[in-house]
Design a protein around this motif. Structure first.
Motif, short mmCIF file in Angstrom:
data_model
loop_
_atom_site.label_atom_id
_atom_site.label_comp_id
_atom_site.label_asym_id
_atom_site.label_seq_id
_atom_site.Cartn_x
_atom_site.Cartn_y
_atom_site.Cartn_z
N ASP A 1 27.22 -13.96 -24.71
CA ASP A 1 26.62 -15.29 -24.87
C ASP A 1 27.45 -16.29 -24.07
O ASP A 1 28.57 -16.61 -24.45
CB ASP A 1 26.59 -15.67 -26.35
N ASP B 1 16.88 -12.60 -33.82
CA ASP B 1 15.95 -13.28 -32.91
C ASP B 1 16.69 -14.19 -31.95
O ASP B 1 16.34 -14.31 -30.78
CB ASP B 1 14.90 -14.08 -33.69
N ARG B 2 17.73 -14.85 -32.44
CA ARG B 2 18.51 -15.76 -31.59
C ARG B 2 19.23 -15.00 -30.49
O ARG B 2 19.24 -15.43 -29.34
CB ARG B 2 19.53 -16.54 -32.43
N ARG C 1 18.34 -12.16 -29.19
CA ARG C 1 17.32 -11.69 -28.25
C ARG C 1 16.83 -12.85 -27.38
O ARG C 1 16.49 -12.66 -26.22
CB ARG C 1 16.17 -11.04 -28.99
N GLU C 2 16.79 -14.05 -27.93
CA GLU C 2 16.42 -15.24 -27.15
C GLU C 2 17.47 -15.49 -26.06
O GLU C 2 17.13 -15.80 -24.92
CB GLU C 2 16.33 -16.44 -28.09
N ILE C 3 18.74 -15.34 -26.40
CA ILE C 3 19.81 -15.48 -25.41
C ILE C 3 19.66 -14.41 -24.34
O ILE C 3 19.78 -14.69 -23.14
CB ILE C 3 21.20 -15.38 -26.09
N ALA D 1 16.92 -12.90 -23.37
CA ALA D 1 15.75 -13.19 -22.52
C ALA D 1 16.12 -14.20 -21.44
O ALA D 1 15.62 -14.13 -20.32
CB ALA D 1 14.59 -13.70 -23.37
N GLY D 2 17.01 -15.13 -21.77
CA GLY D 2 17.47 -16.10 -20.78
C GLY D 2 18.31 -15.47 -19.69
O GLY D 2 18.48 -16.04 -18.62
#
Length: 97
Positions: A22, A35-36, A38-40, A42-43
């Motif tokens: 991260d 989910d957070r 995985r959101e990181i 995806a970025g």
């Protein structure tokens, strides 16, 4: 002083076991939610193929590179994993022959 149990999440590539880092916190662990993290991911162009989480390199190995020209036009690189694919003379790098 008291201790408190906290659940943390980390994301490892199912293809090569690379660990997501991260960049905001400089850590491989996220305390908020799966989910957070995985959101990181995806970025950073991590992807999911069904239940499989894949780093950018393993995504490219599975679905092919996202070819992008450089600003100067002298190189073609992958927009997903940032690997340089072609040189100014349009000769493919040995790894991609």
């Amino acid at each position: 002083m008291s201790a408190q149990q906290v659940t943390v999440w980390e994301l490892r590539c199912d293809g090569c076991n690379e660990l997501l880092d991260d960049p905001e916190y400089g850590s491989t662990m996220v305390a908020e939610s799966v989910d957070r993290i995985r959101e990181i991911g995806a970025g950073q162009e991590w992807s999911q193929d069904g239940d499989t989480d894949l780093c950018p390199s393993c995504t490219c190995a599975r679905v092919g590179h996202d070819r992008q020209p450089s600003i100067t036009g002298s190189f073609v690189y992958c927009g997903r994993c940032s690997e340089t694919l072609l040189t100014a003379t349009a000769e493919p790098k040995a790894a991609f022959l």
